[in-house]
Write a protein that holds these residues in place. Structure first.
Motif, short mmCIF file in Angstrom:
data_model
loop_
_atom_site.label_atom_id
_atom_site.label_comp_id
_atom_site.label_asym_id
_atom_site.label_seq_id
_atom_site.Cartn_x
_atom_site.Cartn_y
_atom_site.Cartn_z
N SER A 1 1.79 3.83 11.82
CA SER A 1 1.68 5.26 11.52
C SER A 1 0.40 5.88 12.10
O SER A 1 0.22 7.09 12.07
CB SER A 1 1.73 5.49 10.01
OG SER A 1 0.83 4.65 9.34
N PHE A 2 -0.49 5.05 12.64
CA PHE A 2 -1.71 5.54 13.28
C PHE A 2 -1.57 5.53 14.80
O PHE A 2 -0.92 4.63 15.37
CB PHE A 2 -2.91 4.66 12.90
CG PHE A 2 -3.35 4.80 11.47
CD1 PHE A 2 -4.25 5.79 11.10
CD2 PHE A 2 -2.87 3.93 10.51
CE1 PHE A 2 -4.66 5.90 9.78
CE2 PHE A 2 -3.27 4.04 9.18
CZ PHE A 2 -4.17 5.05 8.83
N SER B 1 0.82 -1.21 0.00
CA SER B 1 0.00 0.00 0.00
C SER B 1 0.86 1.27 0.00
O SER B 1 1.77 1.41 0.81
CB SER B 1 -0.92 0.03 1.23
OG SER B 1 -1.59 1.27 1.33
N PRO B 2 0.57 2.21 -0.90
CA PRO B 2 1.33 3.46 -0.92
C PRO B 2 0.89 4.43 0.17
O PRO B 2 1.53 5.45 0.40
CB PRO B 2 1.01 4.03 -2.31
CG PRO B 2 -0.35 3.50 -2.61
CD PRO B 2 -0.42 2.13 -1.99
N TYR B 3 -0.23 4.09 0.84
CA TYR B 3 -0.77 4.94 1.89
C TYR B 3 -0.82 4.18 3.22
O TYR B 3 -0.85 2.94 3.22
CB TYR B 3 -2.19 5.40 1.53
CG TYR B 3 -2.31 6.02 0.16
CD1 TYR B 3 -1.67 7.21 -0.13
CD2 TYR B 3 -3.07 5.40 -0.84
CE1 TYR B 3 -1.77 7.79 -1.41
CE2 TYR B 3 -3.18 5.96 -2.10
CZ TYR B 3 -2.52 7.15 -2.38
OH TYR B 3 -2.61 7.71 -3.63
N PRO B 4 -0.86 4.89 4.33
CA PRO B 4 -1.04 4.22 5.63
C PRO B 4 -2.32 3.38 5.58
O PRO B 4 -3.36 3.84 5.10
CB PRO B 4 -1.17 5.39 6.61
CG PRO B 4 -0.47 6.52 5.95
CD PRO B 4 -0.72 6.36 4.48
N ALA B 5 -2.24 2.15 6.08
CA ALA B 5 -3.33 1.19 5.87
C ALA B 5 -3.98 0.73 7.18
O ALA B 5 -3.33 0.62 8.22
CB ALA B 5 -2.84 -0.01 5.10
N LEU C 1 -3.85 9.89 12.29
CA LEU C 1 -2.59 9.63 11.61
C LEU C 1 -1.51 10.48 12.24
O LEU C 1 -1.69 11.69 12.44
CB LEU C 1 -2.73 9.98 10.13
CG LEU C 1 -1.64 9.46 9.19
CD1 LEU C 1 -1.55 7.95 9.21
CD2 LEU C 1 -1.94 9.93 7.76
N LYS C 2 -0.42 9.85 12.61
CA LYS C 2 0.68 10.57 13.24
C LYS C 2 1.28 11.57 12.27
O LYS C 2 1.47 11.28 11.09
CB LYS C 2 1.77 9.61 13.71
CG LYS C 2 1.32 8.65 14.82
CD LYS C 2 2.41 7.68 15.17
CE LYS C 2 1.97 6.69 16.24
NZ LYS C 2 3.02 5.68 16.53
N LYS C 3 1.57 12.76 12.76
CA LYS C 3 2.20 13.80 11.94
C LYS C 3 3.68 13.82 12.21
O LYS C 3 4.14 13.85 13.36
CB LYS C 3 1.59 15.15 12.28
CG LYS C 3 0.09 15.24 12.04
CD LYS C 3 -0.27 15.12 10.57
CE LYS C 3 -1.77 15.30 10.36
NZ LYS C 3 -2.14 15.19 8.93
N HIS C 4 4.47 13.80 11.17
CA HIS C 4 5.93 13.80 11.32
C HIS C 4 6.52 15.17 10.97
O HIS C 4 5.98 15.90 10.18
CB HIS C 4 6.56 12.74 10.40
CG HIS C 4 6.10 11.34 10.75
ND1 HIS C 4 6.51 10.68 11.87
CD2 HIS C 4 5.22 10.52 10.12
CE1 HIS C 4 5.92 9.47 11.92
NE2 HIS C 4 5.14 9.38 10.87
#
Length: 362
Positions: A334-335, A276-280, A359-362
């Protein structure tokens, strides 16, 4: 004489229990598609672990060092399996209190209360009452049914109105009598950027033939959701009656065939998540316990909402056994998981799982 007999019983009981516990905890690491016996073992773990634990004081009281050591080693080796079976979080944060968070619910609706082509009104009422009270921002439903025939239950439209959803996607894996539709559905208050149905097998019931994959725009980010219903045993009333007759060849054959199909689905799903190219997020009915090849494969490098927030066993199936947790909500690291839990609604075959995430912000 009596003490000698009781010692012998304790000795052999500890050997059998310790061996059974080790097999139950570690055989699920094997693919049941290749070694089908592994598919059965995890069912017994929630019983074997506490029984073995309760045996320890008795062995200590009788000063039986070797059996005590054997059970102790077996329990220690089974800790990884125990950690995915039980969860203890007495304090759970309030839902919806975190900035940029969203709520997601997964629920096997059991054909929206449709039984023998007739709707059980109590079940339907419980589903809609749950939607109104929980108000999930994203609602994923497996074994979903809708009908666009005049006078029948057009659940897609009704749920869109009830939950105030602006977007939806339906896999429609099976059509019966032209207007009776079955499959997996997703309802959302967030825009669905793209969605598709990914074939994963064939089920006569419809739901279980595909994975629902959807990309959603949430708070400026894109996330990918997989809603799934992995192959079920499809037991009928005759099968349930045969459960009281050990060694039923037809029942074992049906389970063995299901193990093979479900393990292949688990591997396919895990590969899709990894690509997946996105957080899943993965949610749905796995039809398998936490101590299983299915769960181990799909949950790899993912966080389990129940393990992060729940208490006890987290039962999601209302019948057969009080130990069965087969419905899951998993998120990649990432969540952040702020709250969650299993909602027990009655009457219902399955219980929904809901979470508040961001969603975690970096």
């Amino acid at each position: 004489m009596l003490q000698k007999i009781s010692s012998r019983i304790l000795l052999w009981s500890s050997i059998v229990l310790a061996t059974g516990l080790l097999l139950s905890a570690w055989l699920p690491y094997l693919n049941p598609g290749k070694f089908w016996v592994a598919g059965f073992s995890g069912f017994f773990f929630p019983i074997l672990f506490p029984v073995c634990l309760l045996l320890l004081p008795l062995l200590w009281w009788y000063k039986m060092k070797m059996p005590l050591l054997l059970c102790g080693i077996a329990l220690c080796c089974a800790i990884p399996a125990a950690l995915v079976t039980w969860s203890f979080h007495p304090v759970n944060a309030g839902e919806g209190t975190v900035a940029n968070s969203f709520t997601l619910m997964t629920y096997n609706s059991s054909s929206m209360g449709l039984v023998a082509y007739k709707t059980e009104e109590a079940r339907v009422a419980a589903i809609y009452d749950m939607i109104r009270k929980a108000r999930p921002g994203i609602l994923c439903m497996q074994e979903f049914y809708s009908n666009d025939q005049a006078g029948r239950e057009h659940h897609i439209d009704s749920i869109m109105r009830t939950g105030n959803y602006g977007w939806h996607y339906f896999t429609c894996d099976k059509t019966h009598w032209n207007t009776w539709y079955y499959g997996i559905s997703l309802f959302s208050r967030y825009p669905i950027l793209s969605a598709s149905s990914i074939p994963c097998g064939k089920s006569s019931a419809g739901s279980g033939s595909s994975f629902l994959q959807a990309d959603l725009a949430i708070n400026g980010d894109t996330i990918r959701i997989f809603s799934v219903h992995l192959t079920s045993y499809m037991f009928n009333s005759e099968d349930y009656n045969n459960m009281s007759a050990p060694g039923s060849s037809s029942l074992i054959y049906k389970m063995r065939s299901t193990f093979e199909k479900r393990s292949a689905q688990a591997l396919q799903l895990a590969a899709l998540v990894a690509e997946s190219p996105y957080p899943a997020i993965v949610c749905g009915d796995f039809n398998d316990t936490p101590v299983s090849f299915t769960y181990k494969t799909v949950s790899h490098n993912m966080k389990d909402v129940f393990l992060e927030t729940g208490n006890g066993l987290g039962r999601t199936l209302s019948f057969l056994s009080p130990t069965l947790r087969i419905d899951y909500l998993l998120a990649q690291p990432s969540f952040s998981i702020h709250s969650g839990g299993v909602l027990q609604i009655h009457p219902s075959e399955h219980f929904p799982v809901m979470a508040c995430l961001s969603l975690k912000k970096h």
